[in-house]
Design a protein around this motif. Structure first.
Motif, mmCIF file in Angstrom:
data_model
loop_
_atom_site.group_PDB
_atom_site.id
_atom_site.type_symbol
_atom_site.label_atom_id
_atom_site.label_comp_id
_atom_site.label_asym_id
_atom_site.label_seq_id
_atom_site.Cartn_x
_atom_site.Cartn_y
_atom_site.Cartn_z
ATOM 1 N N THR A 1 -5.049 -2.992 -2.240
ATOM 2 C CA THR A 1 -5.846 -2.767 -1.027
ATOM 3 C C THR A 1 -6.707 -3.973 -0.688
ATOM 4 O O THR A 1 -6.958 -4.246 0.486
ATOM 5 C CB THR A 1 -6.722 -1.511 -1.169
ATOM 6 N N ALA B 1 0.826 -1.205 0.000
ATOM 7 C CA ALA B 1 0.000 0.000 0.000
ATOM 8 C C ALA B 1 0.859 1.254 0.000
ATOM 9 O O ALA B 1 0.513 2.265 -0.629
ATOM 10 C CB ALA B 1 -0.934 -0.016 1.209
ATOM 11 N N SER C 1 -14.357 -0.651 -3.497
ATOM 12 C CA SER C 1 -13.158 -0.754 -4.327
ATOM 13 C C SER C 1 -13.459 -1.445 -5.650
ATOM 14 O O SER C 1 -12.976 -1.018 -6.712
ATOM 15 C CB SER C 1 -12.073 -1.528 -3.565
#
Length: 386
Positions: A275, A252, A305
């Motif tokens: 993620t 990340a 997402s």
């Protein structure tokens, strides 16, 4: 959705079709992916569980080299072919799944001659619940035993994946077959798709007063179509530009640098995978520390997402998720490859009637096809049942 017929019923249907009793009946489940979408082919992490919807196959070996196949769920007539003609080009429609497994096993040197096969499945097709992997895993388990191949469960996972990739033409990873073959009741399967290492993670929903509600939107998807392949190509491009073997190797903390190296669309695809891998690891940790009631926010973040970065949701999936959350769900997300299929909602068991009614009403108000809604629980993996 109707309950699965018992193994004895499947054997009776086989005998009625082929005139003799089968050598046995094998079962393999579909799966719900609790979290970890499109991470498998990026060497990442996934957390699926097997569901109590199964594909069952009854099989009898023949003395000749003829294969006869019959499906009991919506397909008409016996499909017959000579094993000498078996190739990816000769497998069409639903037979590509069982015959694809047979072709892969034969390529590996397993001596499979003629056989009769009857298939019955209660895993809904096109719903993102791995109906194809359930068929592949049941067939692979059956011939592994009938032919004395001695393959491990992990080897059978790769047999099913190869059938999907080389015969069906779907560029899938190992998530679906792993869930179907490795699962046990009351647990999810935490899988490292790079090493194929797995461990069972307790997921006792009933003890926590929870259930997972599946909303099959009836928007059919297919992994062999272009959307799935395009997402995989984007991930491969991202890995190449970032100089890593797979997106599993991007942390990340690396995303800020990646944003300057990738075009906007590829960056969003990469950000989802990076993620999502972290969300899988976080979900496993939260399950161990606080139990399933505490994972809802991670599930909902996963859906956002997939909707915003990976662009694989649709209006029906978004409506199912939003409606469930507004009516008592602790978390909700689409599950499966996307572009349709199913959403899942983690809900208190007492809220099931409320959530069901709200989703049905919302779909009707939007003019969408009525969804199929049903609860699932973590179930055992592939096994011989008769």
């Amino acid at each position: 959705m109707s309950a699965a017929p018992g193994p004895a019923q499947v054997a009776e249907k086989f005998a009625a079709a082929f005139g003799q009793a089968p050598d046995g009946v094998w079962s393999a489940p579909g799966r719900v992916n609790l979290i970890g979408e499109h991470t498998d082919y990026n060497d990442g992490f996934v957390l699926p569980f097997a569901i109590d919807r199964t594909a069952q196959v009854a099989i009898r070996l023949r003395a000749d080299n003829t294969a006869r196949l019959l499906s009991g769920y919506g397909h008409q007539g016996v499909v017959s072919l000579e094993m000498a003609t078996l190739s990816p080009e000769t497998m069409k429609g639903w037979t590509a799944y069982p015959l694809g497994v047979v072709w892969v096993l034969r390529q590996m040197g397993v001596d499979i001659g003629g056989f009769d096969l009857y298939l019955d499945s209660t895993v809904p097709t096109g719903a993102g619940l791995s109906s194809s992997a359930a068929i592949e895993c049941a067939v692979a388990s059956a011939f592994n035993e009938l032919c004395g191949a001695g393959l491990t469960a992990n080897q059978l996972v790769l047999v099913g994946q190869r059938a999907e990739n080389e015969v069906v033409g779907a560029p899938t990873g190992i998530l679906d077959q792993s869930a179907s073959l490795l699962a046990t009741g009351g647990h999810a399967v935490f899988l490292d798709c790079r090493t194929q290492e797995s461990r069972l993670v307790p997921l006792d929903l009933a003890a926590a007063g929870l259930l997972v509600l599946v909303v099959d939107t009836k928007v059919t998807h297919a992994h062999a179509t272009g959307g799935y392949a395009a997402r995989r190509a984007s991930c491969e491009l991202g890995a190449e530009v970032l100089g890593v073997a797979a997106l599993r190797d991007v942390a990340a903390a690396d995303l800020a640098v990646a944003a300057g190296l990738l075009d906007a669309q590829t960056f969003r695809r990469v950000r989802h995978v990076v993620t999502e891998d972290q969300r899988v690891l976080d979900t496993v940790a939260v399950l161990a520390d606080a139990g399933p009631a505490a994972i809802g926010a991670l599930l909902t973040a996963s859906h956002a997402s997939m909707r915003d970065d990976f662009d694989i949701s649709c209006d029906e999936l978004d409506l199912a998720v939003e409606t469930a959350l507004a009516n008592g769900a602790l978390g909700a997300r689409m599950t499966g490859g996307g572009f349709g299929g199913s959403a899942i909602a983690l809900i208190p068991a007492a809220e099931e009637p409320r959530v069901r009614a709200a989703v049905v009403r919302a779909f009707a108000d939007a003019g969408f096809t009525a969804p199929d809604i049903f609860a699932v629980s973590p179930a055992p993996g592939a096994r011989r049942v008769l």
